[in-house]
Design a protein around this motif. Structure first.
Motif, PDB file in Angstrom:
ATOM      1  N   THR A   1       0.761  -7.477  -3.151  1.00 60.16           N
ATOM      2  CA  THR A   1      -0.145  -6.380  -3.485  1.00 60.16           C
ATOM      3  C   THR A   1       0.094  -5.954  -4.928  1.00 60.16           C
ATOM      4  O   THR A   1       1.173  -6.190  -5.476  1.00 60.16           O
ATOM      5  N   PRO A   2      -0.899  -5.309  -5.550  1.00 58.94           N
ATOM      6  CA  PRO A   2      -0.741  -4.877  -6.950  1.00 58.94           C
ATOM      7  C   PRO A   2       0.045  -3.580  -7.080  1.00 58.94           C
ATOM      8  O   PRO A   2      -0.030  -2.917  -8.116  1.00 58.94           O
ATOM      9  N   TYR A   3       0.777  -3.207  -6.058  1.00 59.32           N
ATOM     10  CA  TYR A   3       1.608  -2.005  -6.094  1.00 59.32           C
ATOM     11  C   TYR A   3       2.832  -2.245  -5.225  1.00 59.32           C
ATOM     12  O   TYR A   3       2.847  -3.132  -4.384  1.00 59.32           O
ATOM     13  N   THR A   4       3.861  -1.449  -5.452  1.00 56.85           N
ATOM     14  CA  THR A   4       5.103  -1.606  -4.704  1.00 56.85           C
ATOM     15  C   THR A   4       5.222  -0.531  -3.632  1.00 56.85           C
ATOM     16  O   THR A   4       4.456   0.443  -3.607  1.00 56.85           O
ATOM     17  N   ASP A   5       6.218  -0.693  -2.773  1.00 56.20           N
ATOM     18  CA  ASP A   5       6.503   0.330  -1.775  1.00 56.20           C
ATOM     19  C   ASP A   5       6.890   1.640  -2.449  1.00 56.20           C
ATOM     20  O   ASP A   5       6.514   2.718  -1.984  1.00 56.20           O
ATOM     21  N   ASP A   6       7.614   1.542  -3.549  1.00 60.64           N
ATOM     22  CA  ASP A   6       7.973   2.756  -4.291  1.00 60.64           C
ATOM     23  C   ASP A   6       6.739   3.462  -4.834  1.00 60.64           C
ATOM     24  O   ASP A   6       6.688   4.698  -4.881  1.00 60.64           O
ATOM     25  N   ASP A   7       5.730   2.694  -5.269  1.00 58.77           N
ATOM     26  CA  ASP A   7       4.483   3.298  -5.739  1.00 58.77           C
ATOM     27  C   ASP A   7       3.813   4.105  -4.627  1.00 58.77           C
ATOM     28  O   ASP A   7       3.306   5.210  -4.858  1.00 58.77           O
ATOM     29  N   LEU A   8       3.816   3.542  -3.428  1.00 62.82           N
ATOM     30  CA  LEU A   8       3.228   4.246  -2.288  1.00 62.82           C
ATOM     31  C   LEU A   8       3.988   5.526  -1.991  1.00 62.82           C
ATOM     32  O   LEU A   8       3.388   6.583  -1.728  1.00 62.82           O
ATOM     33  N   ARG A   9       5.309   5.459  -2.023  1.00 65.16           N
ATOM     34  CA  ARG A   9       6.118   6.648  -1.752  1.00 65.16           C
ATOM     35  C   ARG A   9       5.899   7.711  -2.817  1.00 65.16           C
ATOM     36  O   ARG A   9       5.833   8.907  -2.513  1.00 65.16           O
ATOM     37  N   THR A  10       5.797   7.291  -4.074  1.00 66.09           N
ATOM     38  CA  THR A  10       5.571   8.242  -5.164  1.00 66.09           C
ATOM     39  C   THR A  10       4.244   8.964  -4.995  1.00 66.09           C
ATOM     40  O   THR A  10       4.148  10.189  -5.165  1.00 66.09           O
ATOM     41  N   GLU A  11       3.195   8.213  -4.664  1.00 62.55           N
ATOM     42  CA  GLU A  11       1.880   8.826  -4.469  1.00 62.55           C
ATOM     43  C   GLU A  11       1.883   9.746  -3.250  1.00 62.55           C
ATOM     44  O   GLU A  11       1.290  10.847  -3.273  1.00 62.55           O
ATOM     45  N   ALA A  12       2.539   9.338  -2.175  1.00 61.40           N
ATOM     46  CA  ALA A  12       2.623  10.182  -0.981  1.00 61.40           C
ATOM     47  C   ALA A  12       3.362  11.481  -1.289  1.00 61.40           C
ATOM     48  O   ALA A  12       2.962  12.557  -0.830  1.00 61.40           O
ATOM     49  N   ALA A  13       4.434  11.390  -2.081  1.00 61.57           N
ATOM     50  CA  ALA A  13       5.182  12.585  -2.459  1.00 61.57           C
ATOM     51  C   ALA A  13       4.330  13.516  -3.313  1.00 61.57           C
ATOM     52  O   ALA A  13       4.381  14.742  -3.168  1.00 61.57           O
ATOM     53  N   ARG A  14       3.524  12.943  -4.217  1.00 63.10           N
ATOM     54  CA  ARG A  14       2.648  13.762  -5.054  1.00 63.10           C
ATOM     55  C   ARG A  14       1.645  14.528  -4.200  1.00 63.10           C
ATOM     56  O   ARG A  14       1.425  15.733  -4.387  1.00 63.10           O
ATOM     57  N   GLN A  15       1.049  13.832  -3.229  1.00 62.30           N
ATOM     58  CA  GLN A  15       0.063  14.498  -2.372  1.00 62.30           C
ATOM     59  C   GLN A  15       0.724  15.510  -1.443  1.00 62.30           C
ATOM     60  O   GLN A  15       0.145  16.562  -1.131  1.00 62.30           O
ATOM     61  N   HIS A  16       1.936  15.198  -0.978  1.00 64.10           N
ATOM     62  CA  HIS A  16       2.678  16.134  -0.128  1.00 64.10           C
ATOM     63  C   HIS A  16       2.929  17.433  -0.875  1.00 64.10           C
ATOM     64  O   HIS A  16       2.757  18.535  -0.333  1.00 64.10           O
ATOM     65  N   ARG A  17       3.349  17.318  -2.139  1.00 70.32           N
ATOM     66  CA  ARG A  17       3.596  18.502  -2.949  1.00 70.32           C
ATOM     67  C   ARG A  17       2.305  19.266  -3.212  1.00 70.32           C
ATOM     68  O   ARG A  17       2.261  20.494  -3.124  1.00 70.32           O
ATOM     69  N   ALA A  18       1.229  18.557  -3.512  1.00 67.47           N
ATOM     70  CA  ALA A  18      -0.046  19.208  -3.808  1.00 67.47           C
ATOM     71  C   ALA A  18      -0.569  19.992  -2.612  1.00 67.47           C
ATOM     72  O   ALA A  18      -1.216  21.032  -2.761  1.00 67.47           O
ATOM     73  N   ALA A  19      -0.254  19.495  -1.407  1.00 64.29           N
ATOM     74  CA  ALA A  19      -0.741  20.159  -0.192  1.00 64.29           C
ATOM     75  C   ALA A  19      -0.061  21.503   0.048  1.00 64.29           C
ATOM     76  O   ALA A  19      -0.575  22.349   0.787  1.00 64.29           O
TER      77      ALA A  19
END
Length: 217
Positions: free
Chosen positions: A4-22
């Motif tokens: 995939t064009p992204y890593t597992d760490d990329d997914l975790r980083t984006e999930a953390a960003r959305q978690h914080r935004a919520a």
């Protein structure tokens, strides 16, 4: 190469960003609405919206302030869940100085870690914190002087981490052999074989590992 064009760490980083935004910048009116119909923890069946107008206003503003100042632990939350770890809300260890907290250790475990192992780990880390806890904070202390207690605490926590890994290995062996696990077993295993990196950290490489106290069951 990744599929995939992204890593597992990329997914975790984006999930953390959305978690914080919520949870960031909560709506003040919405805070009160969410408190309605919910009991005050220390007051039995008394609900928040049964408070008088002044107490209600102070309570909602206090909750708003707590939410606004809440620490951003979104990255921790995402990584704990992704790694299958469950936070323990019942135990936390802290270091205090001059009457105020300066550090805190929280725990999360995989669900199948025995309670005996959890208790023994907490006690081992608590003892390490007691040994390293400063009595006072000297405002004139140099960075070099401050590093001494910090290095001691780091070493103690490093050893506690290895001890937990050793306990988990011993528990797995005991389960395979269908032998009961007692608190006494876990406490003894926590004293067990010191691995090479512990000996290196302690600066003691004179004795072979197999001559160190303790061993596998």
């Amino acid at each position: 190469m990744s599929e995939t064009p992204y890593t597992d760490d990329d997914l975790r980083t984006e999930a953390a960003r959305q978690h914080r935004a919520a949870t960031k910048d909560p709506d003040f009116v919405g805070i009160g609405e969410q408190m309605e119909g919910h009991k005050i923890a220390s007051r039995g069946n008394v609900q928040w919206d049964e408070l008088g107008e002044g107490d209600w206003d102070r309570a909602t503003r206090a909750v708003d302030g707590l939410l606004e100042s809440a620490a951003d632990v979104s990255e921790w939350a995402i990584n704990l869940g992704a790694d299958g770890l469950v936070p323990s809300a019942d135990h936390a260890l802290g270091v205090t100085a001059d009457g105020r907290p300066i550090a805190r250790v929280l725990f999360a475990y995989v669900p199948d870690v025995p309670e005996e192992a959890r208790t023994a780990l907490r006690q081992a880390i608590d003892a390490a914190l007691d040994d390293a806890e400063p009595a006072n904070i000297d405002p004139d202390v140099t960075t070099g002087e401050a590093m001494g207690p910090a290095d001691d605490l780091s070493l103690q926590l490093y050893r506690a981490q290895d001890a937990l890994a050793f306990v988990e290995e011993c528990c797995a062996i005991a389960d395979q052999e269908q032998r009961p696990i007692t608190t006494a077993n876990v406490r003894e295993w926590l004293k067990g074989a010191r691995c090479g990196r512990q000996l290196l950290a302690a600066g003691d490489l004179t004795a072979p590992v197999d001559e160190q106290p303790g061993g596998r069951p």
